[in-house]
Scaffold this active site. Structure first.
Site, PDB file in Angstrom:
ATOM      1  N   GLU A 133       0.318  15.012 -27.335  1.00 38.30           N
ATOM      2  CA  GLU A 133       1.101  14.563 -25.671  1.00 38.30           C
ATOM      3  C   GLU A 133       0.104  15.283 -24.608  1.00 38.30           C
ATOM      4  OE1 GLU A 133       4.048  12.801 -23.203  1.00 38.30           O
ATOM      5  OE2 GLU A 133       4.129  14.534 -24.469  1.00 38.30           O
TER       6      GLU A 133
ATOM      7  N   LYS B 168       2.275   5.217 -22.556  1.00 32.72           N
ATOM      8  CA  LYS B 168       3.936   5.405 -22.776  1.00 32.72           C
ATOM      9  C   LYS B 168       4.934   4.510 -21.916  1.00 32.72           C
ATOM     10  CE  LYS B 168       6.297  10.032 -22.724  1.00 32.72           C
ATOM     11  NZ  LYS B 168       6.739  11.039 -22.670  1.00 32.72           N
TER      12      LYS B 168
ATOM     13  N   CYS C 252       6.212  10.739 -27.850  1.00 29.69           N
ATOM     14  CA  CYS C 252       7.032  11.639 -27.379  1.00 29.69           C
ATOM     15  C   CYS C 252       8.596  11.073 -26.930  1.00 29.69           C
ATOM     16  CB  CYS C 252       6.738  12.539 -26.274  1.00 29.69           C
ATOM     17  SG  CYS C 252       7.758  14.566 -25.758  1.00 29.69           S
TER      18      CYS C 252
END
Length: 270
Positions: free
Chosen positions: A43, A114, A148
């Protein structure tokens, strides 16, 4: 489906140094040419996980997008990782997203923004959240890329039967690219296994190592987990590049032997 070779690139991302990180990760992955099908980078691999990096966010016509597409071409493999990128949202406003890029050697480029922004670190105050889940097809596999903090939200990550693919599962491999600090290493390891078991699929988790500019330490712990929750490969806390072969026949046999997906609840993700 044929077997799929997945490479985890567990590096020590440089703080706020996009050009340096492109050089660094480029050197790490160069030997993978011809030996892998999918390369995973961490990430925010050009900057580290920093709210301050928003001021230097690139656009889709910037150097990092061009770089990742060139790496895919050189390696003859798909390459994925997330960076801070400025783009228009659905209303036409300019926003910065934590955007996962998926590049393929034929020049293809897709992205996933995300969805779950890390409130604990105030990511939600600086970045715009994505809405849509992405599933890509590669080498006969259907793959769901996530980032994540998404790991903590199993509904959005749920693998369904006969929804996106008639008579089949949404995806066969789910992967997470991350900057997951060592203080929360136990949840990282546990949730990767949970996602694999409940989704009847392989799960790959790629984390960074080292200490970032905020003083946070990262212990790596990158891994590939099979559909039973067993680790196929695991990394420690050092810089490493490792390649694991996912067995298509074993995945199909497990789903045939233990068809829990046929008893799953039907729902819609908003």
């Amino acid at each position: 489906m044929n077997d799929l070779r997945v490479s985890l690139v567990q590096g020590a991302t440089r703080w706020h140094d996009p050009a340096g990180n492109r050089d660094y990760y480029g050197e790490l992955i160069a030997p993978l040419r011809g030996t892998t099908d999918l390369v995973l980078l961490p990430e925010t691999f050009t900057s580290g996980f920093s709210n301050e990096a928003i001021d230097k966010a690139e656009t889709m016509d910037g150097p990092t997008v061009a770089w990742i597409m060139e790496q895919a071409r050189r390696l003859d493999a798909a390459v994925a990782g997330s960076v801070q990128l400025r783009a228009e949202d659905g209303a036409g406003a300019s926003k910065v997203f934590n955007r996962l890029l998926w590049a393929t050697p034929d020049g293809g480029l897709r992205h996933y923004d995300k969805r779950h922004l890390f409130r604990y670190a105030k990511e939600h105050e600086r970045y715009a959240a994505g809405r849509e889940r992405l599933v890509v097809e590669w080498k006969g596999w259907r793959i769901n890329p996530l980032v994540c903090y998404d790991l903590r939200f199993p509904v959005f990550a749920r693998n369904r039967f006969d929804v996106e693919r008639e008579g089949g599962m949404d995806f066969d491999l789910q992967f997470y690219v991350a900057n997951w600090p060592s203080a929360r290493a136990y949840p990282w390891k546990t949730l990767l296994r949970a996602r694999a078991i409940e989704n009847l699929c392989y799960v790959a988790g790629l984390n960074r190592v080292g200490t970032d500019g905020n003083g946070l330490h990262y212990s790596g712990d990158s891994a590939v987990i099979d559909f039973l929750g067993h680790p196929v490969s695991e990394c420690t806390d050092e810089e490493v590049v490792t390649t694991t072969t996912l067995q298509a026949a074993e995945l199909a046999a497990h789903r045939a032997r233990f068809p829990a997906m046929l008893d799953g609840d039907r729902f819609r993700i908003d």
